[in-house]
Design a protein around this motif. Structure first.
Motif, short mmCIF file in Angstrom:
data_model
loop_
_atom_site.label_atom_id
_atom_site.label_comp_id
_atom_site.label_asym_id
_atom_site.label_seq_id
_atom_site.Cartn_x
_atom_site.Cartn_y
_atom_site.Cartn_z
N ALA A 32 51.55 9.41 22.58
CA ALA A 32 50.69 8.82 23.61
C ALA A 32 49.27 9.37 23.54
N GLY A 33 49.11 10.55 22.91
CA GLY A 33 47.80 11.21 22.83
C GLY A 33 47.64 12.23 23.93
N VAL A 34 47.64 13.50 23.57
CA VAL A 34 47.58 14.55 24.59
C VAL A 34 46.48 15.56 24.25
N ASN A 35 45.84 16.06 25.28
CA ASN A 35 44.78 17.05 25.15
C ASN A 35 45.01 18.11 26.21
N ILE A 36 45.16 19.37 25.81
CA ILE A 36 45.42 20.46 26.74
C ILE A 36 44.09 21.09 27.16
N ILE A 37 43.83 21.09 28.46
CA ILE A 37 42.63 21.73 29.01
C ILE A 37 43.10 22.93 29.84
N GLU A 38 42.82 24.12 29.35
CA GLU A 38 43.28 25.33 30.02
C GLU A 38 42.40 25.65 31.22
N SER A 39 43.03 25.66 32.40
CA SER A 39 42.28 25.99 33.62
C SER A 39 42.32 27.48 33.92
N PRO A 45 38.82 36.01 33.23
CA PRO A 45 38.35 35.78 34.60
C PRO A 45 38.55 34.32 35.03
N LYS A 46 39.04 34.13 36.26
CA LYS A 46 39.34 32.78 36.74
C LYS A 46 38.10 31.91 36.81
N LEU A 47 36.96 32.47 37.25
CA LEU A 47 35.74 31.68 37.35
C LEU A 47 35.28 31.19 35.98
N GLU A 48 35.37 32.07 35.01
CA GLU A 48 34.98 31.69 33.64
C GLU A 48 35.89 30.58 33.12
N SER A 49 37.20 30.70 33.37
CA SER A 49 38.14 29.67 32.94
C SER A 49 37.87 28.35 33.64
N PHE A 50 37.55 28.43 34.95
CA PHE A 50 37.26 27.21 35.70
C PHE A 50 36.04 26.49 35.15
N LYS A 51 34.98 27.22 34.89
CA LYS A 51 33.76 26.60 34.36
C LYS A 51 34.02 25.95 33.00
N ALA A 52 34.79 26.63 32.15
CA ALA A 52 35.11 26.08 30.84
C ALA A 52 35.92 24.79 30.97
N ALA A 54 35.93 22.72 33.57
CA ALA A 54 35.05 21.68 34.12
C ALA A 54 34.19 21.07 33.02
N ARG A 55 33.66 21.92 32.13
CA ARG A 55 32.83 21.40 31.03
C ARG A 55 33.65 20.51 30.11
N ARG A 79 40.86 25.16 43.06
CA ARG A 79 40.21 24.93 41.77
C ARG A 79 40.61 23.58 41.20
N LYS A 80 41.87 23.24 41.31
CA LYS A 80 42.34 21.97 40.75
C LYS A 80 41.79 20.78 41.53
N TYR A 81 41.58 20.97 42.83
CA TYR A 81 40.96 19.88 43.61
C TYR A 81 39.56 19.61 43.08
N ALA A 82 38.79 20.66 42.82
CA ALA A 82 37.44 20.48 42.29
C ALA A 82 37.48 19.82 40.91
N LEU A 83 38.42 20.23 40.07
CA LEU A 83 38.54 19.62 38.74
C LEU A 83 38.97 18.15 38.85
#
Length: 635
Positions: A32-39, A45-52, A54-55, A79-83
């Protein structure tokens, strides 16, 4: 493209990082086509992971893509709500999956409900781990049941192979090995398992695999009880060492007070270990009581010890069923096809003005409800994908009762639940007339079933499973209401135009085996996605019917056309369960003719009279009709 937004796979100790392994290895998802985005990733650091993350969503997600977001607890949800909001701005369809036990706590608190409803408002659909969770969200938060899909955590490839091993490994009764594998925290009740060891014979050994804040107090208690030679603490067991550990054990014991799903139970059953657990929350959805192990009512030391002794005595029975159960129901490639269809058919939570008016009318109080709707029959049935088996609902009911039907999207008031494998869509207000279960997993909760009214069910397999859950089905008539169709409609008399008619289920319409058949003059392919009269007319023009659609077979039987069950793929939801449920109401138990390509199908069609048969309904059609009016009297 499906983008999975979640904690990095295999990066943490259990939880989402382990649960997603099976999905990420799945061929179905890869195709089906899958792409893993690590949150989030452990030690980052959680903030660094979140920004990555989001980008990556901004750069990689395209309009129309699916973003499948996996949530844990409070800050993870924020965090997931924002994403999710970022993904919606990209034009994606967003689906939220809840994994944490604290979701239940949030559903009972003011701030928690606000957060969950925020996530729901931005989502096109919600995924939960079991029927218990679906009931929680529909009853406590009024989430629409048709926007909730049950996605159990799947087995990964290694555990799938383990579950499919056929050799039975009997325990050494001179030294029985018990395993408790979990985080050592409050609520897991590992301490009760240690205490239970004092009630078990000396040749019983316990391995505690896990780490956490309670490890030191638990080790101290084992010493105080003089059990240091019988209890071994391993610390946390990495993913790569888990199967080796399970192979050395005989019974899995974990009377946890609450688990969001219980991946450890699934892994233990895959290894053929009978499970002793506590009957609470979603655990009863995962561990079949008295079949793959034993669920005790209270976390009492003596009850745990007694259950362990019984599990050893019935080890062969529990072990073989456990393996078969998880191998059948929990491979990722079994779970995913229906989930992908759920993703495709949901188009967002924001209703049009027409739908808002409809939903407002549907939610009104009982007296006003009938003033607005008139004397119509309130009916709940599946219509997300047009299909003759579902379209029969209003057609048949209106002709049997001489009343118009009103389809309710959410069963918040008394309503009929009729044709289809739709019992997982039921609520406590359902008056069941002929519905069936889709499989052995998606069964409503015991609490809900006891409040429902059952007048007829599709077949004895559905009836027996419901009875095991405590449903009041003793007096329910057995039969699919489609067997009554020839009482309300007869096709025009005409000569047979075709020797063979093929009825592919709508998920099989592009099956490779059908390639090139359109050119045959003696054969027609009948579209299952049309109105009942047109479909029945097409059936009646054929001498023989081959169908991968259940209602293609039922209607062929009903109108006296010899037919055969055709299996074109593994994509039909529920597998063989619903077919066998119907066959059990007839004089013939049929088996599927599996074909993988056009050549095999052509060979099968050369002598249809050898494989086609005409089943006779052995139930009582008059009682089935009477059951309908009894159901209506309770609305």
């Amino acid at each position: 493209m499906i983008h999975i937004v979640a904690t990095a796979v295999k990066s943490g100790k259990g939880g989402i990082s382990t649960a997603l392994i099976g999905f990420c290895e799945s061929e179905t998802l890869t195709q089906a086509g899958v792409n893993i985005i690590e949150s989030h990733k452990e030690n980052k650091p959680k903030l660094e992971s979140f920004k990555a993350a989001a980008r990556r969503i901004q750069n990689e997600v395209q309009p129309g893509d699916i973003v499948w977001i996996h949530c844990a607890r409070w800050f993870s949800m924020l965090r997931k709500y924002a994403l999710a909001r970022i993904a919606k701005r990209q034009g994606a369809k967003v689906f939220i999956q809840f994994h944490s036990t604290v979701t239940s706590d949030y559903a009972h608190s003011f701030l928690g409900r606000r957060l969950l409803k925020r996530l729901y408002s931005v989502a096109d659909g919600v995924c939960v781990l079991s029927e218990w969770w679906r009931q929680l969200l529909t009853t406590k938060l009024n989430f629409a049941s048709h926007r909730i899909f049950i996605v159990p955590n799947p087995l990964d490839k290694r555990f799938e192979l383990l579950a499919n091993e056929t050799e039975y490994r009997a325990p050494n009764l001179k030294e029985v090995h018990l395993l408790a594998m979990t985080r050592l925290v409050e609520g897991k009740n590992v301490g009760a398992v240690i205490e239970a060891m004092t009630h078990l014979p000396p040749h019983f050994r316990l391995t505690i695999a896990g780490d956490g804040p309670l490890r030191e107090p638990l080790e101290k208690r084992a010493r105080e009880l003089g059990l240091t030679k019988r209890i071994h603490f391993t610390g946390w067991v990495d993913y790569d060492r888990k199967i080796d550990l399970l192979r050395r054990q005989d019974i899995f014991v974990l009377p946890s007070q609450f688990d969001a799903f219980g991946m450890g139970f699934l892994e233990a059953m895959a290894a053929g270990l009978p499970v002793v657990a506590l009957r609470t929350g979603p655990t009863s959805d995962v561990v079949p009581h008295d079949r793959a192990g034993l669920l005790i009512e209270q976390c009492e030391v003596q009850a745990i010890a007694d259950a362990v002794v019984t599990a050893i005595k019935r080890h062969h029975e529990f072990s073989m069923f456990a393996r078969h159960y998880v191998a059948t129901n929990f491979p990722a490639d079994t779970v995913l096809p229906e989930l992908l269809r759920f993703f495709r058919r949901h188009h967002g939570p924001h209703p049009t003005i027409r739908h808002r008016l409809y939903n407002a009318m549907n939610a009104c109080s009982e007296p006003w409800q009938w003033w607005l709707k008139g004397n119509k029959l309130p009916v709940v049935y599946y219509d997300r994908t047009h299909n003759v088996g579902d379209a029969i609902n209003p057609y048949l009911l209106e002709r049997l009762t001489d009343r118009k039907c009103l389809r309710l999207k959410v069963g918040r008031h008394p309503h009929l639940l009729a044709l289809g494998s739709i019992l997982h869509m039921s609520t406590r207000y359902s008056r069941v007339w002929g519905s069936g279960l889709i499989d052995t997993v998606r069964v409503p909760s015991q609490e809900q079933l006891k409040k429902m009214h059952f007048f007829a069910v599709r077949g004895p397999l559905t009836r027996d499973l419901l009875a095991q859950r405590g449903a009041p089905v003793k007096d329910a008539v057995v039969g699919d209401p489609a067997v009554l169709m020839n009482d309300v409609y007869q096709p025009p008399q005409a000569e047979k135009r075709f020797r063979i008619g093929i009825v592919p289920h709508y998920v099989d319409k592009q099956a490779a085996a059908l390639d090139g058949l359109e050119s045959r003059a003696d054969l027609t392919i009948i579209d299952v996605q049309q109105d009942p009269e047109t479909f029945i007319n097409a059936l009646s023009q054929c001498e023989f019917i081959f169908s991968s659609s259940l209602h293609g077979l039922i209607l062929a039987d009903t109108y006296g056309i010899a037919n055969a069950w055709l299996q074109l793929s593994d994509d039909v939801a529920g597998g063989e369960f619903k077919f066998n449920d119907y066959f059990a109401t007839t004089d013939t138990i049929s088996t599927a003719s599996r074909v993988n390509n056009a050549h095999e199908l052509t060979e099968l069609l050369t002598a249809p009279e050898r494989v086609c048969e005409l089943r006779r309904f052995t139930g009582n059609k008059q009682r089935l009709r009477e059951a309908l009016f009894k159901a209506i009297d309770t609305l």
